[in-house]
Design a protein around this motif. Sequence first.
Motif, PDB file in Angstrom:
ATOM      1  N   LEU A 119       0.851  -1.188   0.000  1.00  0.00           N
ATOM      2  CA  LEU A 119       0.000   0.000   0.000  1.00  0.00           C
ATOM      3  C   LEU A 119       0.884   1.234   0.000  1.00  0.00           C
ATOM      4  O   LEU A 119       2.019   1.188   0.491  1.00  0.00           O
ATOM      5  N   CYS A 120       0.352   2.320  -0.569  1.00  0.00           N
ATOM      6  CA  CYS A 120       1.010   3.608  -0.331  1.00  0.00           C
ATOM      7  C   CYS A 120       0.953   3.888   1.167  1.00  0.00           C
ATOM      8  O   CYS A 120      -0.035   3.568   1.829  1.00  0.00           O
ATOM      9  N   ARG A 121       2.005   4.495   1.693  1.00  0.00           N
ATOM     10  CA  ARG A 121       1.985   4.758   3.133  1.00  0.00           C
ATOM     11  C   ARG A 121       0.807   5.670   3.495  1.00  0.00           C
ATOM     12  O   ARG A 121       0.151   5.472   4.512  1.00  0.00           O
ATOM     13  N   LYS A 122       0.547   6.667   2.643  1.00  0.00           N
ATOM     14  CA  LYS A 122      -0.569   7.565   2.934  1.00  0.00           C
ATOM     15  C   LYS A 122      -1.884   6.800   2.958  1.00  0.00           C
ATOM     16  O   LYS A 122      -2.717   7.013   3.844  1.00  0.00           O
ATOM     17  N   CYS A 123      -2.096   5.884   1.990  1.00  0.00           N
ATOM     18  CA  CYS A 123      -3.332   5.109   1.943  1.00  0.00           C
ATOM     19  C   CYS A 123      -3.428   4.179   3.149  1.00  0.00           C
ATOM     20  O   CYS A 123      -4.495   4.026   3.749  1.00  0.00           O
ATOM     21  N   ALA A 124      -2.298   3.557   3.511  1.00  0.00           N
ATOM     22  CA  ALA A 124      -2.287   2.692   4.689  1.00  0.00           C
ATOM     23  C   ALA A 124      -2.637   3.488   5.942  1.00  0.00           C
ATOM     24  O   ALA A 124      -3.382   3.023   6.808  1.00  0.00           O
ATOM     25  N   ASN A 125      -2.121   4.709   6.012  1.00  0.00           N
ATOM     26  CA  ASN A 125      -2.407   5.548   7.175  1.00  0.00           C
ATOM     27  C   ASN A 125      -3.875   5.965   7.201  1.00  0.00           C
ATOM     28  O   ASN A 125      -4.490   6.021   8.270  1.00  0.00           O
ATOM     29  N   ASP A 126      -4.459   6.242   6.015  1.00  0.00           N
ATOM     30  CA  ASP A 126      -5.873   6.610   5.961  1.00  0.00           C
ATOM     31  C   ASP A 126      -6.756   5.464   6.449  1.00  0.00           C
ATOM     32  O   ASP A 126      -7.700   5.668   7.227  1.00  0.00           O
ATOM     33  N   VAL A 127      -6.455   4.235   5.993  1.00  0.00           N
ATOM     34  CA  VAL A 127      -7.238   3.075   6.417  1.00  0.00           C
ATOM     35  C   VAL A 127      -7.062   2.835   7.912  1.00  0.00           C
ATOM     36  O   VAL A 127      -8.018   2.549   8.637  1.00  0.00           O
ATOM     37  N   PHE A 128      -5.819   2.988   8.389  1.00  0.00           N
ATOM     38  CA  PHE A 128      -5.528   2.777   9.809  1.00  0.00           C
ATOM     39  C   PHE A 128      -6.253   3.799  10.680  1.00  0.00           C
ATOM     40  O   PHE A 128      -6.844   3.455  11.704  1.00  0.00           O
ATOM     41  N   GLN A 129      -6.214   5.073  10.266  1.00  0.00           N
ATOM     42  CA  GLN A 129      -6.887   6.122  11.034  1.00  0.00           C
ATOM     43  C   GLN A 129      -8.392   5.908  11.056  1.00  0.00           C
ATOM     44  O   GLN A 129      -9.058   6.142  12.059  1.00  0.00           O
ATOM     45  N   ALA A 130      -8.965   5.439   9.911  1.00  0.00           N
ATOM     46  CA  ALA A 130     -10.410   5.201   9.852  1.00  0.00           C
ATOM     47  C   ALA A 130     -10.821   4.058  10.777  1.00  0.00           C
ATOM     48  O   ALA A 130     -11.902   4.079  11.362  1.00  0.00           O
ATOM     49  N   SER A 131      -9.948   3.055  10.918  1.00  0.00           N
ATOM     50  CA  SER A 131     -10.261   1.910  11.779  1.00  0.00           C
ATOM     51  C   SER A 131      -9.934   2.178  13.240  1.00  0.00           C
ATOM     52  O   SER A 131     -10.414   1.469  14.118  1.00  0.00           O
ATOM     53  N   ASN A 132      -9.091   3.185  13.495  1.00  0.00           N
ATOM     54  CA  ASN A 132      -8.677   3.497  14.862  1.00  0.00           C
ATOM     55  C   ASN A 132      -8.797   5.005  15.093  1.00  0.00           C
ATOM     56  O   ASN A 132      -7.787   5.717  15.149  1.00  0.00           O
ATOM     57  N   PRO A 133     -10.030   5.516  15.176  1.00  0.00           N
ATOM     58  CA  PRO A 133     -10.224   6.971  15.261  1.00  0.00           C
ATOM     59  C   PRO A 133      -9.629   7.597  16.512  1.00  0.00           C
ATOM     60  O   PRO A 133      -9.336   8.785  16.523  1.00  0.00           O
ATOM     61  N   LEU A 134      -9.437   6.818  17.571  1.00  0.00           N
ATOM     62  CA  LEU A 134      -8.904   7.363  18.815  1.00  0.00           C
ATOM     63  C   LEU A 134      -7.384   7.275  18.880  1.00  0.00           C
ATOM     64  O   LEU A 134      -6.774   7.732  19.846  1.00  0.00           O
ATOM     65  N   TRP A 135      -6.758   6.709  17.854  1.00  0.00           N
ATOM     66  CA  TRP A 135      -5.304   6.568  17.857  1.00  0.00           C
ATOM     67  C   TRP A 135      -4.651   7.920  17.679  1.00  0.00           C
ATOM     68  O   TRP A 135      -5.055   8.719  16.818  1.00  0.00           O
ATOM     69  N   GLN A 136      -3.627   8.202  18.500  1.00  0.00           N
ATOM     70  CA  GLN A 136      -2.942   9.481  18.428  1.00  0.00           C
ATOM     71  C   GLN A 136      -1.901   9.452  17.324  1.00  0.00           C
ATOM     72  O   GLN A 136      -1.252   8.446  17.081  1.00  0.00           O
ATOM     73  N   SER A 137      -1.741  10.585  16.640  1.00  0.00           N
ATOM     74  CA  SER A 137      -0.791  10.660  15.538  1.00  0.00           C
ATOM     75  C   SER A 137       0.634  10.587  16.040  1.00  0.00           C
ATOM     76  O   SER A 137       0.908  10.684  17.245  1.00  0.00           O
ATOM     77  N   ARG A 138       1.574  10.481  15.095  1.00  0.00           N
ATOM     78  CA  ARG A 138       2.967  10.289  15.458  1.00  0.00           C
ATOM     79  C   ARG A 138       3.517  11.459  16.249  1.00  0.00           C
ATOM     80  O   ARG A 138       4.356  11.300  17.131  1.00  0.00           O
ATOM     81  N   GLY A 139       3.072  12.664  15.946  1.00  0.00           N
ATOM     82  CA  GLY A 139       3.596  13.839  16.621  1.00  0.00           C
ATOM     83  C   GLY A 139       2.930  14.138  17.946  1.00  0.00           C
ATOM     84  O   GLY A 139       3.261  15.107  18.616  1.00  0.00           O
ATOM     85  N   SER A 140       1.957  13.316  18.354  1.00  0.00           N
ATOM     86  CA  SER A 140       1.249  13.570  19.599  1.00  0.00           C
ATOM     87  C   SER A 140       2.121  13.214  20.793  1.00  0.00           C
ATOM     88  O   SER A 140       2.982  12.335  20.734  1.00  0.00           O
ATOM     89  N   THR A 141       1.901  13.909  21.886  1.00  0.00           N
ATOM     90  CA  THR A 141       2.654  13.618  23.109  1.00  0.00           C
ATOM     91  C   THR A 141       2.112  12.404  23.824  1.00  0.00           C
ATOM     92  O   THR A 141       2.758  11.863  24.712  1.00  0.00           O
ATOM     93  N   THR A 142       0.916  11.975  23.448  1.00  0.00           N
ATOM     94  CA  THR A 142       0.320  10.796  24.078  1.00  0.00           C
ATOM     95  C   THR A 142       0.878   9.537  23.447  1.00  0.00           C
ATOM     96  O   THR A 142       0.899   9.407  22.224  1.00  0.00           O
ATOM     97  N   VAL A 143       1.329   8.591  24.252  1.00  0.00           N
ATOM     98  CA  VAL A 143       1.858   7.339  23.740  1.00  0.00           C
ATOM     99  C   VAL A 143       0.702   6.383  23.499  1.00  0.00           C
ATOM    100  O   VAL A 143      -0.048   6.068  24.414  1.00  0.00           O
ATOM    101  N   SER A 144       0.558   5.948  22.264  1.00  0.00           N
ATOM    102  CA  SER A 144      -0.536   5.048  21.923  1.00  0.00           C
ATOM    103  C   SER A 144      -0.057   3.604  21.970  1.00  0.00           C
ATOM    104  O   SER A 144       1.122   3.312  21.804  1.00  0.00           O
ATOM    105  N   SER A 145      -0.984   2.702  22.197  1.00  0.00           N
ATOM    106  CA  SER A 145      -0.646   1.282  22.260  1.00  0.00           C
ATOM    107  C   SER A 145      -0.772   0.616  20.901  1.00  0.00           C
ATOM    108  O   SER A 145      -0.669  -0.591  20.793  1.00  0.00           O
ATOM    109  N   GLY A 146      -0.987   1.385  19.844  1.00  0.00           N
ATOM    110  CA  GLY A 146      -1.097   0.802  18.509  1.00  0.00           C
ATOM    111  C   GLY A 146      -2.543   0.603  18.110  1.00  0.00           C
ATOM    112  O   GLY A 146      -3.464   1.175  18.693  1.00  0.00           O
ATOM    113  N   GLY A 147      -2.759  -0.215  17.109  1.00  0.00           N
ATOM    114  CA  GLY A 147      -4.114  -0.471  16.626  1.00  0.00           C
ATOM    115  C   GLY A 147      -4.077  -1.546  15.560  1.00  0.00           C
ATOM    116  O   GLY A 147      -3.060  -2.204  15.355  1.00  0.00           O
TER     117      GLY A 147
END
Length: 329
Positions: free
Chosen positions: A46-74
């Motif tokens: 997948l394009c990384r951007k497309c993979a990120n779009d699908v990932f964000q849609a499936s994990n709406p509460l996941w914090q982005s890479r630049g966030s100070t909150t440490v996420s457990s993944g998705g």
Amino acid sequence: MNFAVGFKPLLGDAHSMDNLEKQLICPICLEMFSKPVVILPCQHNLCRKCANDVFQASNPLWQSRGSTTVSSGGRFRCPSCRHEVVLDRHGVYGLQRNLLVENIIDIYKQESSRPLHSKAEQHLMCEEHEEEKINIYCLSCEVPTCSLCKVFGAHKDCEVAPLPTIYKRQKDNSRRQKQLLNQRFETLCAVLEERKGELLQALAREQEQKLQRVRGLIRQYGDHLEASSKLVESAIQSMEEPQMALYLQQAKELINKVGAMSKVELAGRPEPGYESMEQFTVNVEHVAEMLRTIDFQPGAAGEEEDEELALDGEEGSAGPEDERPEGLH
């Protein structure tokens, strides 16, 4: 309209390039993979951007890479094979880049930019006017033609447009329809996944309620058994008492305790078949049969295509006229 092909000897090479291009298309954006290309655990790309779009849609509460909150993944599902992809706290940035595919894309683009044939061989030639290239498209007859056919030939009274404009319109329309079809099936899969999750939660709740009841009964009966055992042990020890007065005194107390113990009411046993979960059986045969009937709707598709063509015509109404060869106005 008949026309001759001016590059027959190298048609095989063009066909091979088309087949290669199909292998380099992202299943999300339906465009050629853009850098960087990431490879999923199931080996699909997948394009990384497309993979990120699908990932964000499936994990709406996941914090982005630049966030100070440490996420457990998705997690999300591969759009090609529906394999579940589990990501760590880095999200799609933790996926490995597919440098091989990126290099192939670079080589493909370089080869595509090179002329495969001489200038004379790059065009279809008109059969009626052998020296004329096929460079316009007859909208009335829906066939490619040449300038002389428009000025003097069979298409002089027809409406025409530049060949690249029609080619791009039809190519873009095909990609839009593929993307729309993919999106609708992704939505359908998401609905099924959501419903499956709801049913699994209902089953888990019922299971937990039954387990809690059984565990409560086990604790209650266990406590009662332990207290009864201690009482029996005390009674056995009292029977060894040699002093009559002390024995009679303890005997009365034991009799009272045994009587009280026998009157303790315990919760009833679960009814037969209490452990059964057969009521959570789901019949999906009728749904599966309905899904097999999914097909294209010619009427609706035609209306959408007409709207798109109308919009394209409004946007490019001046363009095709300006691009026509002299003598076609």
